[in-house]
Write a protein that holds these residues in place. Structure first.
Motif, PDB file in Angstrom:
ATOM      1  N   TYR A 428      -1.058  41.614  21.233  1.00  0.00           N
ATOM      2  CA  TYR A 428      -0.770  40.661  20.066  1.00  0.00           C
ATOM      3  C   TYR A 428       0.383  41.400  19.389  1.00  0.00           C
ATOM      4  O   TYR A 428       0.476  40.873  18.397  1.00  0.00           O
ATOM      5  CB  TYR A 428      -1.872  41.453  19.229  1.00  0.00           C
ATOM      6  CG  TYR A 428      -2.491  42.543  19.350  1.00  0.00           C
ATOM      7  CD1 TYR A 428      -1.958  43.231  18.099  1.00  0.00           C
ATOM      8  CD2 TYR A 428      -2.951  42.679  19.958  1.00  0.00           C
ATOM      9  CE1 TYR A 428      -2.101  44.345  17.543  1.00  0.00           C
ATOM     10  CE2 TYR A 428      -3.050  44.775  20.091  1.00  0.00           C
ATOM     11  CZ  TYR A 428      -2.587  45.480  18.869  1.00  0.00           C
ATOM     12  OH  TYR A 428      -2.910  46.144  18.590  1.00  0.00           O
ATOM     13  N   ARG A 429       0.596  42.929  20.121  1.00  0.00           N
ATOM     14  CA  ARG A 429       1.906  43.842  19.931  1.00  0.00           C
ATOM     15  C   ARG A 429       3.167  42.915  19.907  1.00  0.00           C
ATOM     16  O   ARG A 429       4.052  43.467  19.800  1.00  0.00           O
ATOM     17  CB  ARG A 429       1.904  44.704  20.721  1.00  0.00           C
ATOM     18  CG  ARG A 429       0.025  45.465  20.330  1.00  0.00           C
ATOM     19  CD  ARG A 429       0.283  46.772  20.927  1.00  0.00           C
ATOM     20  NE  ARG A 429       0.994  47.243  20.809  1.00  0.00           N
ATOM     21  CZ  ARG A 429       1.224  48.049  19.830  1.00  0.00           C
ATOM     22  NH1 ARG A 429       0.573  48.915  19.174  1.00  0.00           N
ATOM     23  NH2 ARG A 429       2.307  49.307  20.395  1.00  0.00           N
ATOM     24  N   ASP A 430       3.198  41.801  20.388  1.00  0.00           N
ATOM     25  CA  ASP A 430       4.181  41.555  20.997  1.00  0.00           C
ATOM     26  C   ASP A 430       4.793  40.131  20.391  1.00  0.00           C
ATOM     27  O   ASP A 430       3.990  39.412  20.777  1.00  0.00           O
ATOM     28  CB  ASP A 430       4.901  41.597  22.569  1.00  0.00           C
ATOM     29  CG  ASP A 430       4.691  43.217  22.917  1.00  0.00           C
ATOM     30  OD1 ASP A 430       5.387  44.045  22.372  1.00  0.00           O
ATOM     31  OD2 ASP A 430       4.006  43.258  23.638  1.00  0.00           O
ATOM     32  N   ALA A 431       5.515  39.824  19.408  1.00  0.00           N
ATOM     33  CA  ALA A 431       5.904  38.756  19.101  1.00  0.00           C
ATOM     34  C   ALA A 431       7.364  37.672  20.141  1.00  0.00           C
ATOM     35  O   ALA A 431       7.959  38.727  20.797  1.00  0.00           O
ATOM     36  CB  ALA A 431       6.718  38.628  17.717  1.00  0.00           C
ATOM     37  N   PRO A 432       7.127  36.364  20.118  1.00  0.00           N
ATOM     38  CA  PRO A 432       7.777  36.055  21.646  1.00  0.00           C
ATOM     39  C   PRO A 432       9.338  36.318  21.060  1.00  0.00           C
ATOM     40  O   PRO A 432       9.899  35.739  19.333  1.00  0.00           O
ATOM     41  CB  PRO A 432       7.436  34.162  21.352  1.00  0.00           C
ATOM     42  CG  PRO A 432       6.961  34.312  19.614  1.00  0.00           C
ATOM     43  CD  PRO A 432       6.225  35.642  19.577  1.00  0.00           C
ATOM     44  N   GLU A 433      10.152  36.149  22.143  1.00  0.00           N
ATOM     45  CA  GLU A 433      11.522  36.198  22.710  1.00  0.00           C
ATOM     46  C   GLU A 433      12.562  37.744  21.460  1.00  0.00           C
ATOM     47  O   GLU A 433      13.179  37.542  21.889  1.00  0.00           O
ATOM     48  CB  GLU A 433      12.552  35.242  21.592  1.00  0.00           C
ATOM     49  CG  GLU A 433      11.397  33.458  22.002  1.00  0.00           C
ATOM     50  CD  GLU A 433      12.398  32.462  20.991  1.00  0.00           C
ATOM     51  OE1 GLU A 433      13.258  31.995  22.022  1.00  0.00           O
ATOM     52  OE2 GLU A 433      11.637  32.097  20.172  1.00  0.00           O
ATOM     53  N   ILE A 434      11.669  38.533  20.792  1.00  0.00           N
ATOM     54  CA  ILE A 434      12.411  39.542  20.054  1.00  0.00           C
ATOM     55  C   ILE A 434      11.444  40.482  20.268  1.00  0.00           C
ATOM     56  O   ILE A 434      12.159  41.853  20.461  1.00  0.00           O
ATOM     57  CB  ILE A 434      12.004  39.362  18.677  1.00  0.00           C
ATOM     58  CG1 ILE A 434      10.913  39.575  17.969  1.00  0.00           C
ATOM     59  CG2 ILE A 434      12.761  38.449  17.873  1.00  0.00           C
ATOM     60  CD1 ILE A 434      10.499  39.515  16.562  1.00  0.00           C
ATOM     61  N   ASP A 435      10.056  41.102  20.974  1.00  0.00           N
ATOM     62  CA  ASP A 435       9.351  41.994  21.471  1.00  0.00           C
ATOM     63  C   ASP A 435       9.395  41.847  23.082  1.00  0.00           C
ATOM     64  O   ASP A 435      10.578  41.720  23.428  1.00  0.00           O
ATOM     65  CB  ASP A 435       7.990  42.082  20.562  1.00  0.00           C
ATOM     66  CG  ASP A 435       8.341  42.656  19.441  1.00  0.00           C
ATOM     67  OD1 ASP A 435       9.124  42.972  18.663  1.00  0.00           O
ATOM     68  OD2 ASP A 435       7.547  42.156  18.084  1.00  0.00           O
ATOM     69  N   GLY A 436       8.995  43.314  23.084  1.00  0.00           N
ATOM     70  CA  GLY A 436       8.827  43.137  24.891  1.00  0.00           C
ATOM     71  C   GLY A 436       7.587  42.364  24.964  1.00  0.00           C
ATOM     72  O   GLY A 436       7.086  41.190  24.443  1.00  0.00           O
ATOM     73  N   LEU A 437       6.955  42.620  26.391  1.00  0.00           N
ATOM     74  CA  LEU A 437       6.652  42.253  27.920  1.00  0.00           C
ATOM     75  C   LEU A 437       5.298  43.053  27.609  1.00  0.00           C
ATOM     76  O   LEU A 437       5.559  44.467  28.390  1.00  0.00           O
ATOM     77  CB  LEU A 437       7.288  41.179  28.652  1.00  0.00           C
ATOM     78  CG  LEU A 437       8.049  39.772  28.250  1.00  0.00           C
ATOM     79  CD1 LEU A 437       9.261  39.937  29.406  1.00  0.00           C
ATOM     80  CD2 LEU A 437       7.405  39.076  27.698  1.00  0.00           C
ATOM     81  N   VAL A 438       4.305  42.079  28.227  1.00  0.00           N
ATOM     82  CA  VAL A 438       3.284  43.358  29.154  1.00  0.00           C
ATOM     83  C   VAL A 438       3.646  42.069  31.223  1.00  0.00           C
ATOM     84  O   VAL A 438       3.237  41.007  30.968  1.00  0.00           O
ATOM     85  CB  VAL A 438       1.574  42.548  29.257  1.00  0.00           C
ATOM     86  CG1 VAL A 438       0.634  43.486  30.002  1.00  0.00           C
ATOM     87  CG2 VAL A 438       1.407  42.981  27.603  1.00  0.00           C
TER      88      VAL A 438
END
Length: 488
Positions: A428-438
């Protein structure tokens, strides 16, 4: 018939491209990744920054250079709306132009290009006063242009259901912008704010969920200004509640992007905190952290309002992830003002920070402002800003270690060097394309769009590392299939 579509720019362009794709598919066009196999070539352009403009022109020129006689080349989107005549001049093999609010007429444009009917003079392709685009379409560099339909066409037109990628879909709720930002070109070619009808948005949300969306990402130039043009400011909380209440349990996440400082109301915070489908995440682009720079930018400069908003958001949602964006090297930015930005970043401790160096855009007030910042200084300040944010981001990610998070699977990769499988997912902490990954090592075979639980056991500046809660989930050594939650 086949089409090859290239999308440049922001998620709002992606929404329009998805709409064009649905219309093309409904007319029995089929997508192809190979330009040489396509009958229709479409580039949905970006015109926000000079660099984006040049990228769009470059892509169009390359497609035009390799274009075959039978192929049709269409330029669509923001650059067309902003600099249509320049596109015609610099891309002599373009056959059609499609403005930002006319993508839903792509089939009519293609039909007119083929028939050559209803041609008019190029002079009809203009921009009207008061920053209102004409939204025209044009036929060919060596033809005369055509004007399609009603120039006032807007979001009252029903949007076709776009496709869903990896369980996530963008949902655009308005277009245009009323903000007076001195550096921004968007109002000049997008026009003033126009909000889509609430019921049309909710209907599209339901259709996206039925098509497999587990996450809806709410986008607009300013999502928090939704409804103001209809005399209903602060309508976003009502819209979000309607989306959550009128979609079924297959929708797991609703994510809010592009909130304007000063427009984050107590009602919005309450809805975000109480609606289970709305993830505790907010993107609020602030652009700077020093009041003097913000005043020259024509942005809200009362930082106490920002502090108040963030205090309320964190009190209502202690696990909220806050994202923002800054511009460095704005005209007149002194070292003292830049230090003010760094102090602001340290004080707030945002979870996610994006940054850009200032680019003067023709026709904007900022392009005429005195005291430009040297390019070398811009780059040095950009590096210092990101160096300031990195340890903050690392601490925020390290605080997730030991937690179990639901993640949305985006795809697979390999661990560099070993070739071992690596599952790519987002929390939930990561928006697609701009934030990180798990990152989930040693796992393969989970379909994109599936949601699984992952125990977080490692953290980096931008990404998290974890392992599936159920150890036998498609492990690389033991291919044991279990029942996963996957899109229908």
């Amino acid at each position: 018939m086949k089409y090859h579509l290239v999308t440049l720019g922001c998620p709002k362009n992606k929404v329009d491209s998805d709409g064009m794709e649905m219309l093309l598919r409904s007319a029995n066009y089929r997508p192809t990744e190979r330009q040489q196999d396509a009958d229709v070539l479409i580039v949905n352009t970006c015109g926000f920054l000079e660099a984006a403009k040049e990228e769009s022109i470059g892509v169009l020129q390359e497609l035009g250079r390799r274009k075959r006689k039978h192929q049709i080349l269409v330029a669509a989107g923001c650059l067309v709306q902003r600099n249509g005549a320049e596109v015609v001049e610099r891309v002599p093999k373009v056959d059609g132009l499609l403005g930002t609010r006319r993508w839903m007429e792509v089939l009519e444009l293609l039909a007119q290009i083929r028939s050559g009917k209803d041609r008019r003079r190029l002079e009809r392709y203009t921009m009207l006063g008061d920053a209102e685009p004409t939204n025209v379409s044009y036929l060919g560099a060596n033809h005369a242009p055509a004007l399609l339909g009603d120039p006032a066409a807007d979001f009252a037109v029903a949007t076709p259901r776009p496709p869903v990628t990896a369980g996530s879909a963008y949902l655009k709720i308005s277009d245009g912008c009323n903000a007076p930002c001195a550096f921004c070109t968007i109002p000049s070619f997008k026009g003033k704010l126009r909000s889509r009808p609430l019921d049309a948005i909710v209907d599209e949300a339901s259709a996206l969920v039925a098509a497999g969306a587990r996450e809806l990402v709410i986008v607009a130039q300013d999502t928090t200004d939704y409804g103001r043009d209809h005399g209903e400011p602060n309508s976003l909380p009502r819209l979000l509640s309607a989306i959550c209440n009128r979609t079924d349990e297959r929708l797991r996440w609703v994510r809010l992007m592009y909130a304007y400082p000063g427009h984050v109301s107590d009602e919005l915070i309450e809805v975000m905190a109480t609606q289970p489908k709305i993830v505790p995440y907010l993107d609020m682009p602030l652009q700077h952290g020093d009041p003097r720079t913000l005043r020259r930018m024509r942005r809200p400069s009362r930082l106490e309002i920002v502090y108040d908003h963030i205090e309320k958001l964190r009190a209502a949602m202690p696990e909220i992830a806050l994202r923002t964006t800054f511009i460095v090297g704005y005209p007149g930015e002194t070292e003292e003002e830049f230090q003010g930005l760094l102090d602001f970043v340290r004080a707030i401790e945002f979870d996610k920070v994006g940054a850009f160096t200032f680019s003067p855009e023709p026709g904007t007030p900022s392009a005429e402002q005195p005291d430009p910042v040297d390019e070398e200084v811009k780059q040095e300040r950009y590096a210092r800003l990101m160096e300031t944010q990195q340890p903050i981001s690392l601490r925020k990610n390290q605080a997730q270690v030991g937690r179990t998070l639901d993640v949305l699977v985006e795809g697979e990769g390999e661990i560099e060097g070993s070739g071992d499988p690596l599952l790519l997912a987002r929390s939930y902490r990561d928006a697609p394309e701009i934030d990180g990954l798990v990152l989930v090592p040693g796992v393969r075979g989970v379909a994109p769009g599936a949601m699984i639980e992952v125990h977080i056991n490692g953290a980096m500046e931008y990404d998290l590392v974890g392992e599936p809660l159920i150890a036998e989930v498609f492990s690389s050594k033991r291919m044991t299939a279990i029942e996963l939650e996957t899109p229908r």
